[in-house]
Design an enzyme around this catalytic site. Structure first.
Site, short mmCIF file in Angstrom:
data_model
loop_
_atom_site.label_atom_id
_atom_site.label_comp_id
_atom_site.label_asym_id
_atom_site.label_seq_id
_atom_site.Cartn_x
_atom_site.Cartn_y
_atom_site.Cartn_z
N HIS A 90 36.89 57.87 26.71
CA HIS A 90 35.75 58.71 26.67
C HIS A 90 34.06 59.59 26.87
CE1 HIS A 90 34.08 54.49 25.72
NE2 HIS A 90 33.00 55.45 26.01
N ASP A 121 41.68 54.79 25.05
CA ASP A 121 40.66 54.94 25.46
C ASP A 121 40.27 54.56 27.03
OD1 ASP A 121 37.82 56.19 25.99
OD2 ASP A 121 37.40 54.77 24.62
N SER A 204 29.84 52.49 30.05
CA SER A 204 31.56 52.59 29.79
C SER A 204 32.17 52.64 31.08
CB SER A 204 31.49 54.51 28.91
OG SER A 204 30.73 53.38 27.75
#
Length: 351
Positions: A90, A121, A204
């Protein structure tokens, strides 16, 4: 961009100053009487822990980078000396070109996408011209991660580059589904590491690190408080190092993931509601020919209501049940067919 887990900043408690006492009749403070050997030991413990933190930061932070794509940014971890960097899918989104900034400073570096694997992911990008001295991170043994271990999170929250915070491993073996809002992939990921994490945009793809200078996970998402609709404080999740290594190694070697190690039922489905408009199972919309469900006798139009002893009410609950299984596992699946229940034994395939 979906935020990633950043361990909440818990400051280490240092040595306390003396407690101010009530002046006695002679005018001297009574706090002098409370000083003694038990208090004298505290600074040593605190200093040892502080030194351990600083050593980890010095050794690992140079392996954590900032990734910029368009107007968004995230974090990544240097995987090898050839310029490969692992991050979240992402974080890369739909982009294939990036700017990478090292924690050690210098100008931004051009990088390209090698491959993205949204089902877990994870993604790998590669710096076009890796600089000398690029420092790969060391990844730890997932089986040795234990609840209560102190961990440091390293990343770039809210654009604050090379930030480091501290917390503990709160739980292991969590199966977590991430949403698609905010750029999430909608992945359901098994065996995640739960940590006392404050989640902020830009973390992230960063590093969750133990005090042995090893990356034990890639912080990815935070739990959401269903009542508040916002991130739940102190509950964050990181993809375990074993999964990261497995996916990254395949992408670097083959340019894609060739073996997901994830179980599959071989159907297309959707959540159905009962007469009270409550989720009541997964309707089988399609069955892959010669797939696991097809071989077991599951048919289009069946409603899956139980999987291996777990009641199934939504597509997400079925996905989470599958995430806890391995290809080749034999599982009893109960379906509602024309108002009656039928249980079949399914040998799971691979996603």
């Amino acid at each position: 961009m979906c935020a990633t887990a950043l361990v909440a900043g818990c400051s280490d408690s240092g040595s306390g100053s003396g407690t101010r006492g009530r002046p006695d009749e002679a005018g001297s403070s009574s706090h002098a009487a409370v000083s003694g050997a038990p208090q004298a030991a505290a600074p040593s413990v605190s200093t040892d822990l502080q030194n351990a933190y600083q050593k980890v930061v010095k050794d690992v932070l140079p392996s954590v980078v900032q990734i910029t794509t368009g107007q968004d940014l995230g974090s990544g971890v240097v995987y090898d000396g050839q310029g490969h960097i692992v991050t979240n899918a992402h974080v890369v989104g739909d982009s294939d070109r990036f700017k990478v900034t090292l924690a050690t400073g210098g100008g931004s570096l051009d990088a390209r996408l090698v491959a993205s694997y949204p089902d877990q992911d994870l993604a790998v990008i590669k710096v076009d011209k890796p600089p000398k001295g690029l420092k790969p991170a060391a990844f730890g043994d997932t089986s040795k991660v234990e609840v209560g271990q102190i961990v440091l999170a390293m990343g770039n929250p809210l654009g604050l580059s090379s930030s480091v915070t501290q917390g503990i491993v709160s739980a292991t073996g969590r199966t977590v589904s991430e949403g698609r809002s905010g750029g999430g992939t909608g992945a359901t990921i098994a065996n995640m590491v739960q940590t006392s994490a404050a989640i902020n945009p830009g973390n992230s793809g960063g590093a969750l690190v133990n005090l042995s200078n090893q990356v034990i996970g890639i912080p990815t998402l935070a739990a959401t408080d269903p009542q508040m609709g916002s991130a739940a404080a102190g509950i964050g999740f990181a993809i375990p190092a074993a999964t990261v290594r497995n996916i990254a190694d395949q992408i670097i070697k083959n340019g894609k993931v060739t073996n997901s190690h994830r179980a599959a039922l071989g159907i297309g489905g959707r959540t159905v509601l009962d007469t009270g408009f409550e989720p009541a199972g997964v309707a089988v919309a399609s069955v892959n020919r010669d797939g696991p469900a097809d071989k077991a006798g599951i048919e289009q139009g069946d409603i899956i209501v139980r999987f291996g002893g777990t009641d199934i009410s939504t597509m997400q609950s079925l996905t989470e049940a599958l995430a806890g299984r391995q290809p080749g596992d034999k599982v009893d699946v109960t379906v509602d067919r024309d108002g009656g229940e039928k249980t079949v034994r399914v040998t799971l395939g691979e996603l």
